[in-house]
Structure formats: C-alpha cells, structure tokens
Design a protein around this motif. Sequence first.
Motif, PDB file in Angstrom:
ATOM      1  N   TRP A 118       4.977  -2.332  -0.732  1.00  0.00           N
ATOM      2  CA  TRP A 118       5.429  -3.578  -0.099  1.00  0.00           C
ATOM      3  C   TRP A 118       4.299  -4.209   0.700  1.00  0.00           C
ATOM      4  O   TRP A 118       4.072  -5.411   0.630  1.00  0.00           O
ATOM      5  N   TYR A 119       3.558  -3.390   1.485  1.00  0.00           N
ATOM      6  CA  TYR A 119       2.467  -3.922   2.298  1.00  0.00           C
ATOM      7  C   TYR A 119       1.391  -4.541   1.410  1.00  0.00           C
ATOM      8  O   TYR A 119       0.906  -5.644   1.702  1.00  0.00           O
TER       9      TYR A 119
ATOM     10  N   ARG B   3       2.689  -7.809  -0.018  1.00  0.00           N
ATOM     11  CA  ARG B   3       2.835  -8.864   0.996  1.00  0.00           C
ATOM     12  C   ARG B   3       1.485  -9.337   1.533  1.00  0.00           C
ATOM     13  O   ARG B   3       1.264 -10.529   1.694  1.00  0.00           O
ATOM     14  N   TYR B   4       0.588  -8.420   1.859  1.00  0.00           N
ATOM     15  CA  TYR B   4      -0.656  -8.769   2.547  1.00  0.00           C
ATOM     16  C   TYR B   4      -1.914  -8.505   1.726  1.00  0.00           C
ATOM     17  O   TYR B   4      -3.012  -8.898   2.131  1.00  0.00           O
TER      18      TYR B   4
ATOM     19  N   PRO C  24      -4.052  -4.946   9.119  1.00  0.00           N
ATOM     20  CA  PRO C  24      -3.084  -5.637   9.971  1.00  0.00           C
ATOM     21  C   PRO C  24      -3.660  -6.088  11.308  1.00  0.00           C
ATOM     22  O   PRO C  24      -2.968  -6.705  12.099  1.00  0.00           O
TER      23      PRO C  24
END
Length: 145
Positions: A131-132, A135-136, A141
């Motif tokens: 997912w990370y 998404r990114y 982060p």
Amino acid sequence: MAVGSDEELVETMGGDRGSEDPGRPVGSRAPRFIRRSRPLHLSWQVLIFLVGLAVVVLGVFMLPLPGPGWVVIFLGMGIWATEFVWAQLALRWTRRKVAEAAQRALDPRVRKRNITLTVIGLAVIAAVGGWYLWRYGMTLPWDVG
C-alpha cells in the motif's frame, strides 16, 4: 569433614543431595586441596565470584549491542555454578524451564498456531508495504533534504 564440603552445603540448603538432578551433587567443585583450607577456599570463592561477575556484566552490556548477550550471561552463571549452590539451583531451574518450553514448542498444535500467526503477520506487513509503495512510491515519509 572438610570445611565447605558437599555434605555441609546440602545440609545448609535443607535438602537431599541432587533432588532435582540426581547426576550432580550441589556444592563447591573447587579442588580438594582448596576446600581443605578455609582462607584458601574463601579466596577461591571471591575469585570465582569476580570472574563470573565480569562475564555477566559483559553479557548485560552485549544485550543492546551486537553480540551473544544471553549466551555470555549464562556462561557467567555457569562460572558461578562451579562454586555457589544458588547459581547451581538457578541453572537447574533454567534448564528445566527451557526443556519444558522446547517440549511445548514441538507440540503439533502449537507449531501450527505459530506458523499460522507468522504467515498472517508477514501478509499484513506485505500489504502495508505494498500500500505504501502504491500510494507514495519509493519516497521516504520524511523530508531528507
């Protein structure tokens, strides 16, 4: 009877010789000529205590640092167990608990449960990581620059 003999130590402990481990009596394993002389035996015990203490302290320092911390701590306890009944009894208790834990870990139901929990945990970590990345992307982060 020699000062600090196994019989005196067993009587002091209030038990019979080797009630938990019949193969090895509790008490000092110092050479006989050292046990015969009270001052020499006390000096021997102080030396064994200090060497064991140094090894245990080294193991405690290794716990947060790279190194086999617990192995070194148990090595220090083994050094103490050559002379002190309390360390012998602590090691016997630890050995018994480790054997019980190993026996429980070999139980097929426990192994199946542990494998299932490990697979679920790895799937959750993979899903969160996927997912990370979706998404990114590969960015961190936090702001590095």
